[in-house]
Design an enzyme around this catalytic site. Sequence first.
Site, PDB file in Angstrom:
ATOM      1  N   GLU A  12       0.369  -2.892  -5.225  1.00 44.95           N
ATOM      2  CA  GLU A  12      -1.005  -3.648  -3.635  1.00 44.95           C
ATOM      3  C   GLU A  12      -2.511  -4.175  -4.122  1.00 44.95           C
ATOM      4  O   GLU A  12      -2.990  -4.573  -3.225  1.00 44.95           O
ATOM      5  CB  GLU A  12      -1.423  -1.399  -3.487  1.00 44.95           C
ATOM      6  N   SER A  69       4.413  -4.340   1.757  1.00 46.55           N
ATOM      7  CA  SER A  69       3.888  -5.482   2.284  1.00 46.55           C
ATOM      8  C   SER A  69       2.639  -5.263   2.651  1.00 46.55           C
ATOM      9  O   SER A  69       1.914  -4.187   3.123  1.00 46.55           O
ATOM     10  CB  SER A  69       4.703  -5.244   3.299  1.00 46.55           C
ATOM     11  N   HIS A  97       1.435  -1.531   3.903  1.00 47.83           N
ATOM     12  CA  HIS A  97       2.580  -0.360   3.655  1.00 47.83           C
ATOM     13  C   HIS A  97       3.397  -0.311   2.396  1.00 47.83           C
ATOM     14  O   HIS A  97       3.409  -1.466   1.747  1.00 47.83           O
ATOM     15  CB  HIS A  97       3.579  -0.519   5.021  1.00 47.83           C
ATOM     16  N   ASN A 145      -2.286  -4.068   7.992  1.00 49.97           N
ATOM     17  CA  ASN A 145      -2.137  -2.649   6.924  1.00 49.97           C
ATOM     18  C   ASN A 145      -1.134  -2.929   5.923  1.00 49.97           C
ATOM     19  O   ASN A 145      -1.153  -3.944   5.671  1.00 49.97           O
ATOM     20  CB  ASN A 145      -1.510  -2.027   8.250  1.00 49.97           C
ATOM     21  N   THR A 153      -8.112   3.938  -2.810  1.00 48.73           N
ATOM     22  CA  THR A 153      -8.428   2.959  -4.064  1.00 48.73           C
ATOM     23  C   THR A 153      -8.090   0.738  -3.637  1.00 48.73           C
ATOM     24  O   THR A 153      -8.068   0.108  -4.462  1.00 48.73           O
ATOM     25  CB  THR A 153      -6.960   2.865  -4.763  1.00 48.73           C
ATOM     26  N   ASN A 154      -6.857   0.852  -2.693  1.00 46.91           N
ATOM     27  CA  ASN A 154      -7.112   0.086  -2.523  1.00 46.91           C
ATOM     28  C   ASN A 154      -8.596  -0.191  -1.468  1.00 46.91           C
ATOM     29  O   ASN A 154      -8.601  -2.077  -1.672  1.00 46.91           O
ATOM     30  CB  ASN A 154      -6.332  -0.519  -0.370  1.00 46.91           C
ATOM     31  N   ASP A 168       4.490  -0.534  11.939  1.00 52.86           N
ATOM     32  CA  ASP A 168       5.147  -1.108  10.702  1.00 52.86           C
ATOM     33  C   ASP A 168       5.727  -1.898  10.768  1.00 52.86           C
ATOM     34  O   ASP A 168       6.858  -2.455  10.403  1.00 52.86           O
ATOM     35  CB  ASP A 168       5.669   0.185   9.768  1.00 52.86           C
TER      36      ASP A 168
HETATM   37  C1  GRF Z   1      -1.120   3.155  -0.388  1.00 52.98           C
HETATM   38  O1  GRF Z   1       0.243   3.539  -0.540  1.00 52.98           O
HETATM   39  C2  GRF Z   1      -1.280   2.249   0.826  1.00 52.98           C
HETATM   40  O2  GRF Z   1       0.475   1.566   0.379  1.00 52.98           O
HETATM   41  C3  GRF Z   1      -0.948   3.132   2.078  1.00 52.98           C
HETATM   42  O3  GRF Z   1      -1.599   4.046   1.651  1.00 52.98           O
HETATM   43  C4  GRF Z   1      -1.721   4.111   0.382  1.00 52.98           C
HETATM   44  C5  GRF Z   1      -3.391   4.572   0.348  1.00 52.98           C
HETATM   45  O4  GRF Z   1      -3.669   4.992  -0.788  1.00 52.98           O
HETATM   46  N1  GRF Z   1      -0.732   2.829   3.863  1.00 52.98           N
HETATM   47  P1  GRF Z   1      -5.137   4.431  -1.197  1.00 52.98           P
HETATM   48  O5  GRF Z   1      -6.087   5.320  -0.845  1.00 52.98           O
HETATM   49  O6  GRF Z   1      -5.732   3.425  -0.755  1.00 52.98           O
HETATM   50  O7  GRF Z   1      -5.311   4.625  -3.302  1.00 52.98           O
END
Ligand code: GRF
Length: 326
Positions: free
Chosen positions: A181, A143, A116, A114, A21-22, A152
């Site tokens: 995020e 973050s 986190h 990254n 999703t990010n 991290d």
């Molecule tokens: C997120 O919560 C991010 O903070 C962590 O991994 C997750 C990835 O989620 N590093 P998505 O696959 O982007 O939904």
Amino acid sequence: MADKALRRKAKVAIFISGTGTNMAALLYASLLDASPYEIVLVASNREDAAGLEIASAEGVPTFVHSHKGHSRAEHDAAMEKALVSAETEYLVLAGYMRILSDDFVRRWEGRILNIHPSLLPKYKGLDTFARAIAAGDSHAGASVHIVTPELDAGEVLAQARVAVRSGETPETLADRVKYAEHQLYPRAVADYVSRSYDAGYLYDRVSEMALALPESHSRDSHGLPAFRVGTEKSGKFFAHFSENHHGSEHIAVLVKTGGIDELLNLVEAHPETYFKPAYYGASGWVGLILNRPGVDWDHVADWLERSWRSVAPARLTKLRDAADMF
Ligand code: GRF
């Protein structure tokens, strides 16, 4: 300052392992006109990572290499090959559940980000939401940080805070942090890739390092901001900051080499790093190019120090030598 509109977009690759999703947030942000970056590759260690399909549907090249049955080094090498063929400048990790080898991280130093799910430096590693709730924190969050070999632990670039509500579970909190995020990451990536080309930011970094050297001060020279060592009266220049000077496309710091031969050798061996500046080149000043991804700032600091030493009075260099011994 250079015209941002004319600048080409930075090439960003994204590594994912899961839903992505990010990745989707980054991708759709990149499709907006004003985005300073474009996504050139989405790669995963898992064939079933749902984000791969989203990327393909939007016409973004994808790459999968399973980590199973491969050493970390082999797997990283395959991923890196894909990065290089996509001409990647920045690598963005978005839920990539593999630790990258130290060598890989060093090669891409300053160019991997990254996200986190905690307010770093709190709660590195896993189970961040459960830990924030158990600690009674008023806020959780996310973050964006630079990736360094230590997990991290790299410089935090930006954070989003999310209030912890009463009766919250790790799952409910995780859901809301995701929304945060998705706002945070595209903005942080855009800011980060832009700053590598931003003369104001580059000047501030050079200035901070130059002025940290003993008895140095700034003074313009022929219209360029520059740095001198010694007294206001008898000081000597050891660095000039040059922004697109005389038509050059470079933003650079000019430092003193041992002479024209060394300068020409440097330019020939590393044309991506050095150039011969107009006027100043003739007297051995080399241009160290700053407006490019992955500038090694320790290297810039070493050059500033060397240049400073070449003109600083002996009483200062002696003190510096003594300090370096401790
Ligand atoms: C997120 O919560 C991010 O903070 C962590 O991994 C997750 C990835 O989620 N590093 P998505 O696959 O982007 O939904």
